[in-house]
Design a protein around this motif. Structure first.
Motif, PDB file in Angstrom:
ATOM      1  N   GLY A 170      66.173   8.782  42.282  1.00  0.00           N
ATOM      2  CA  GLY A 170      67.001   8.955  41.086  1.00  0.00           C
ATOM      3  C   GLY A 170      66.410   9.986  40.151  1.00  0.00           C
ATOM      4  N   ILE A 171      65.367  10.676  40.622  1.00  0.00           N
ATOM      5  CA  ILE A 171      64.731  11.696  39.793  1.00  0.00           C
ATOM      6  C   ILE A 171      64.935  13.060  40.433  1.00  0.00           C
ATOM      7  N   GLU A 172      65.409  13.985  39.639  1.00  0.00           N
ATOM      8  CA  GLU A 172      65.514  15.367  40.109  1.00  0.00           C
ATOM      9  C   GLU A 172      64.299  16.132  39.588  1.00  0.00           C
ATOM     10  N   VAL A 173      63.417  16.505  40.499  1.00  0.00           N
ATOM     11  CA  VAL A 173      62.219  17.262  40.097  1.00  0.00           C
ATOM     12  C   VAL A 173      62.608  18.730  39.945  1.00  0.00           C
ATOM     13  N   LEU A 174      62.556  19.232  38.702  1.00  0.00           N
ATOM     14  CA  LEU A 174      62.977  20.616  38.463  1.00  0.00           C
ATOM     15  C   LEU A 174      61.942  21.596  38.990  1.00  0.00           C
ATOM     16  N   PHE A 175      60.671  21.248  38.819  1.00  0.00           N
ATOM     17  CA  PHE A 175      59.571  22.033  39.384  1.00  0.00           C
ATOM     18  C   PHE A 175      58.300  21.208  39.256  1.00  0.00           C
ATOM     19  N   ILE A 176      57.265  21.660  39.923  1.00  0.00           N
ATOM     20  CA  ILE A 176      55.962  21.014  39.773  1.00  0.00           C
ATOM     21  C   ILE A 176      55.064  21.939  38.960  1.00  0.00           C
ATOM     22  N   MET A 177      54.103  21.370  38.269  1.00  0.00           N
ATOM     23  CA  MET A 177      53.235  22.196  37.432  1.00  0.00           C
ATOM     24  C   MET A 177      51.789  21.722  37.493  1.00  0.00           C
ATOM     25  N   SER A 178      50.915  22.633  37.046  1.00  0.00           N
ATOM     26  CA  SER A 178      49.523  22.276  36.829  1.00  0.00           C
ATOM     27  C   SER A 178      49.004  23.196  35.729  1.00  0.00           C
ATOM     28  N   HIS A 179      47.847  22.883  35.184  1.00  0.00           N
ATOM     29  CA  HIS A 179      47.325  23.663  34.050  1.00  0.00           C
ATOM     30  C   HIS A 179      45.946  24.203  34.385  1.00  0.00           C
TER      31      HIS A 179
END
Ligand SMILES: *Cc1c(COP(=O)(O)O)cnc(C)c1O
Length: 377
Positions: A170-179
């Motif tokens: 039920g989650i749409e992952v728009l993008f993945i990130m890191s810092h």
């Protein structure tokens, strides 16, 4: 405050406004910085990090200006910052909360259309549960920790995440990130270590695009850009890297009014605890800003302000509301009650002031709080 009284020239008398500190924020320069960073990361896009009230410069003004420049992705740190910004931006602007979901605000996040950064497995489960309750698909960003140990899923959680994704969705992952932890130092080995770790993650989750670079990361090159960069400090004119010339245009000017001028003999103590004693007859001016105005106490006896390009050293301790400067290098009567001196401007950059204070440009910017009259140009 904006527009109440326009600043005419440097050093004009201040009586007409009653203010004694003048912060000028150049929105056109901000916009040009955004354009430059966008061009640098193209074909990827540039977001804007507007957390902490856009590093103290006013998230409302900054975000609406950058929207007109084509920016559609805005990152804040906290949920309440997102709530503040949401009604000020058109619906096609996306607001992301870096610190992620907090217990109790999940429903509000969903209703307001705010996109949380998911930093842990429980947050994924929470968001997924809300999606189920609302019978909707909810957007999110997934953050992975690639070596900073601050926020995001640690490596050991990645396998569990992959299996969670199969039944709690039920989650749409728009993008993945890191810092990046060391992006301000292009020579740091940590940048490559984090990039390699990010490549491992993208191999495990190949379906998602990547958002990686902060300001410094943009200048590390294409391999750090992904589809979306997240500059903050560079937008506001701060140097993205500690080593090279600053390619960004300054955005902030700060002038402060003189509230008293005097000449003292040799051997006179200046300021709290008498830490400075004059070595000769000295002309002093007291200016109307201190550590309560974001000029750190660590500038005591170290920093300076400017007038007509002349360096005027800070003498003695920085007080809460005032600072005393040595103006002996200026012609007599050049500074009088109400004259202005430059704290940030063409003679002194954010980095200069930060270095003297033993801190970073970020802390200086976010410390320039409410007592200044603000003018947006
Ligand atoms: C603050 C922050 C940024 C922006 O960093 P700058 O160095 O100011 O460009 C980007 N991403 C995350 C996760 C941050 O916390």
């Amino acid at each position: 405050m904006d527009g109440v009284v326009q600043r005419k020239t440097d050093h004009e008398p201040v009586v007409e406004t009653g203010a004694s500190g003048f912060l000028t924020i150049n929105l056109a320069a901000l916009g040009r910085n955004y354009d430059r960073l966008s061009a640098d990361v193209s074909p990827a896009h540039a977001a804007a990090v507007v957390k902490a009230d856009a590093y103290g410069l006013g998230a409302d003004r900054v975000a609406t200006e950058l929207y007109t420049r084509g920016c559609r992705h805005f990152f804040v740190a906290q949920f309440l910052e997102a709530i503040f910004l949401r009604p000020l931006l058109p619906a096609d602007a996306i607001i992301f909360v870096l610190n992620g979901l907090q217990p109790g605000n999940e429903k509000a996040c969903a209703h307001e259309g705010i996109v949380p950064v998911i930093n842990s497995l429980p947050q994924w489960q929470q968001w997924s549960a809300v999606a189920k309750q609302l019978d909707r698909t909810l957007p999110a960003v997934l953050q992975f920790d690639t070596g900073m140990s601050r926020l995001g899923l640690p490596p050991e959680d990645r396998a569990s995440l992959a299996s969670l994704m199969e039944h709690e969705n039920g989650i749409e992952v728009l993008f993945i990130m890191s810092h990046l932890a060391s992006a301000d130092d292009p020579d740091s080995i940590q940048n490559q270590d984090q990039r390699v770790e990010m490549e491992r993650i993208t191999a495990e989750f190949p379906q998602f695009p990547v958002c990686f670079a902060n300001s410094g990361g943009i200048f590390l090159g294409k391999t750090f850009h992904g589809i979306l960069a997240r500059p903050g400090i560079a937008l506001y004119g701060g140097a993205p890297t500690g080593t090279a010339e600053n390619p960004m245009e300054p955005v902030v000017n700060l002038d402060v009014a003189v509230v008293q001028v005097r000449t003292v003999p040799s051997g006179t103590r200046v300021g709290y605890s008498g830490t400075h004693v004059t070595a000769c007859q000295t002309r002093l001016a007291t200016i109307a800003a201190g550590y309560a105005d974001g000029l750190p106490r660590s500038l005591s006896g170290r920093g300076a302000v400017y007038c007509d390009g002349v360096r005027l050293p800070i003498v003695g301790r920085v007080s809460m509301d005032s600072i005393t400067i040595d103006i002996s290098a200026l012609p007599e009567n050049r500074l009088t009650l109400g004259s202005r001196v430059e704290v940030l401007g063409s003679n002194q950059t954010l980095e200069d002031l930060a270095r003297d204070a033993g801190t970073i440009s970020y802390e200086i910017l976010t410390g320039l709080r409410h007592r200044y009259q603000r003018t947006y140009r």
